[in-house]
Write a protein that holds these residues in place. Sequence first.
Motif, PDB file in Angstrom:
ATOM      1  N   VAL A 194     -51.801  26.302   6.478  1.00 20.41           N
ATOM      2  CA  VAL A 194     -52.290  25.182   7.288  1.00 20.41           C
ATOM      3  C   VAL A 194     -51.172  24.769   8.230  1.00 20.41           C
ATOM      4  CG1 VAL A 194     -53.155  22.811   7.317  1.00 20.41           C
ATOM      5  CG2 VAL A 194     -53.808  24.353   5.456  1.00 20.41           C
ATOM      6  N   PHE A 195     -51.507  24.684   9.499  1.00 13.16           N
ATOM      7  CA  PHE A 195     -50.546  24.257  10.509  1.00 13.16           C
ATOM      8  C   PHE A 195     -50.850  22.810  10.894  1.00 13.16           C
ATOM      9  CE2 PHE A 195     -50.679  28.843  10.848  1.00 13.16           C
ATOM     10  CZ  PHE A 195     -49.329  29.176  10.898  1.00 13.16           C
ATOM     11  N   VAL A 196     -49.930  21.921  10.587  1.00 13.29           N
ATOM     12  CA  VAL A 196     -50.048  20.519  10.974  1.00 13.29           C
ATOM     13  C   VAL A 196     -49.380  20.375  12.334  1.00 13.29           C
ATOM     14  CG1 VAL A 196     -49.330  18.167  10.430  1.00 13.29           C
ATOM     15  CG2 VAL A 196     -50.165  19.681   8.608  1.00 13.29           C
ATOM     16  N   VAL A 197     -50.144  19.881  13.315  1.00 15.12           N
ATOM     17  CA  VAL A 197     -49.680  19.897  14.707  1.00 15.12           C
ATOM     18  C   VAL A 197     -49.685  18.468  15.277  1.00 15.12           C
ATOM     19  CG1 VAL A 197     -50.021  20.900  16.995  1.00 15.12           C
ATOM     20  CG2 VAL A 197     -50.697  22.197  14.950  1.00 15.12           C
ATOM     21  N   PRO A 198     -48.545  17.800  15.280  1.00 14.60           N
ATOM     22  CA  PRO A 198     -48.483  16.466  15.914  1.00 14.60           C
ATOM     23  C   PRO A 198     -48.686  16.580  17.423  1.00 14.60           C
ATOM     24  CG  PRO A 198     -46.546  16.882  14.519  1.00 14.60           C
ATOM     25  CD  PRO A 198     -47.244  18.190  14.710  1.00 14.60           C
ATOM     26  N   SER A 207     -44.584  18.765  -0.169  1.00 11.21           N
ATOM     27  CA  SER A 207     -45.048  19.190  -1.498  1.00 11.21           C
ATOM     28  C   SER A 207     -46.093  20.299  -1.433  1.00 11.21           C
ATOM     29  CB  SER A 207     -45.627  17.991  -2.262  1.00 11.21           C
ATOM     30  OG  SER A 207     -46.766  17.477  -1.589  1.00 11.21           O
ATOM     31  N   LEU A 208     -46.575  20.637  -0.240  1.00 10.34           N
ATOM     32  CA  LEU A 208     -47.596  21.669  -0.078  1.00 10.34           C
ATOM     33  C   LEU A 208     -46.950  22.894   0.570  1.00 10.34           C
ATOM     34  CD1 LEU A 208     -50.618  19.522   1.233  1.00 10.34           C
ATOM     35  CD2 LEU A 208     -49.952  20.029  -1.126  1.00 10.34           C
ATOM     36  N   PRO A 209     -46.641  23.929  -0.207  1.00  9.84           N
ATOM     37  CA  PRO A 209     -45.872  25.065   0.319  1.00  9.84           C
ATOM     38  C   PRO A 209     -46.589  25.864   1.387  1.00  9.84           C
ATOM     39  CG  PRO A 209     -46.671  25.522  -1.910  1.00  9.84           C
ATOM     40  CD  PRO A 209     -46.935  24.070  -1.648  1.00  9.84           C
ATOM     41  N   TYR A 210     -47.905  25.733   1.468  1.00 12.62           N
ATOM     42  CA  TYR A 210     -48.672  26.491   2.454  1.00 12.62           C
ATOM     43  C   TYR A 210     -48.770  25.764   3.800  1.00 12.62           C
ATOM     44  CZ  TYR A 210     -52.065  23.368   0.270  1.00 12.62           C
ATOM     45  OH  TYR A 210     -52.691  22.280  -0.265  1.00 12.62           O
ATOM     46  N   VAL A 211     -48.174  24.584   3.896  1.00 10.25           N
ATOM     47  CA  VAL A 211     -48.239  23.808   5.128  1.00 10.25           C
ATOM     48  C   VAL A 211     -46.984  24.048   5.970  1.00 10.25           C
ATOM     49  CG1 VAL A 211     -48.209  21.488   6.132  1.00 10.25           C
ATOM     50  CG2 VAL A 211     -49.757  22.002   4.247  1.00 10.25           C
TER      51      VAL A 211
END
Length: 373
Positions: free
Chosen positions: A33-37, A65-69
Motif C-alpha cells: 500500500v502506497f500512502v501518498v500525501p 507498524s504496517l510493514p507493507y505500507v
Amino acid sequence: MKIAIFGGSFDPVHNEHVAAVRAAAESLALDKVFVVPSHLAPHKHGGAYANGAARFEMCRLAFSSLPYVEVDGCELASGGTSYTYLTCRVFAARYPDAERYFLVGADMLGDFFSWKNPDDILSCATLAAFSRGAEGVSALHGAFRARFQKDYIEIPFCGERVSSTDLRVLLAFGKEPPALDKGVYDYIKEHKLYSNCAIAPALALEKSERREHSLRVALMAARRARSLHLAEEKVILACALHDCGKYVPLTSPLLKEFTPPENVPAPVLHQYTGAYLAEKVFGITDSDVLNAIAFHTSGRANMTDLEKLVFLADMLEEGRSFPEVERLRTLFYEDLHACFKAALAHQIAYLEKSGASVYPLTNEAYEWVKMQN
C-alpha cells in the motif's frame, strides 16, 4: 502483485487512516500500500496547515507498524494541485503488471463523479471504498455503474468518523486527541504544529470551565470556516482568545494602559479588554482577529464574516441552552448572514424582556443587517 494507493492531505494523519489501510490490505490481500500525501488537494483551496515534509514524516510514523505500507512523496515532489489521475498514471507506469486499487472513503466516493478525469483514474486502478461512520457505500453502485460502466469494490470496514478540523482545534488548545498515534502526537508537539504561541497563555487567564467554552466555540467556528473561505488559523486564534479578558480586572497590571469606552455594560466590557490583551500582551497584530475579539459580544455594523462567525459560535456552541438555540444552530450551518440577523433579533428581544439596556453597537448591528440582502 496487488498494490493500492491511498491519498489524502493527512493533516494530520490519524488512527482511522491506519485502520482503514489495514482493513483494505486484509480484504484485498494487498502486497503493498502506497500512502501518498498530497501537495495541494483540489478540494482544499486554502492548502494544508502542516507543510509537506511534516505530513510525510507524520505518515511515516503513523504507518510504521504496517510493514507493507510505503509513504510515497510523488505528489509532494510534483508540487501544484495534486490530481489523482496523474498519481494513478505514475503508479500504472511503475507497476504495469500489478493489480492496482485506489482507496477512498465514503465521502470521497460520493464526490468521485466530479473529480478531474475520473475515467482516467479507473483506467489505471480499481476503486475500493470503505465506510466512514454511518456513511455506507452500497447506495452508489447503480449510479456509478451507469456513469462509468464499471463497479467499485466495497471494503468490509466501518471506521469511526474523525474530523481533521476538530483534531487541529484540539491540538491548538493543547489537547492530546485520542485519535492520534503517540508518535505522531509527540512529533506535532516537538515541531509546534497546529499551534499559536498566544493561545496557551491567553487560556491561562480563564477559569477551567471558560476554557472549555472557548474550545467549543473554536470547534463550532472551525467546522464552518472552510465553507466561508476563512483561514482556519485565524478562526481558531480569534475563538481561543475571545474571552481572555473575562476574568482580568481593570486594576490588573496587564490593563494598566487600557482605557475602557464610556458607558459599556459589564457583560460587554471583556470584549474590549480581550482585544487589548490580545494585541498588547499576546502580540496579535492581525486586525481581523482583533476585531473579531473586540465585537464578539455586542456585534457592530459592517461586521466581516470572521466577526459574525465568532459572535455566533460564542452564542450557539453546544454548551449553550436557550429556547431558540437549536433553530439558530441549524441556520448557522445553512446561512451565516440569516443566522446573524436572527441571533441579533433574539438577543435584543431577550435584553428588552429582562429589562436590561441594549448596547448601542448591538442596535446598530441589527439595523445594518436588516438592510443587507
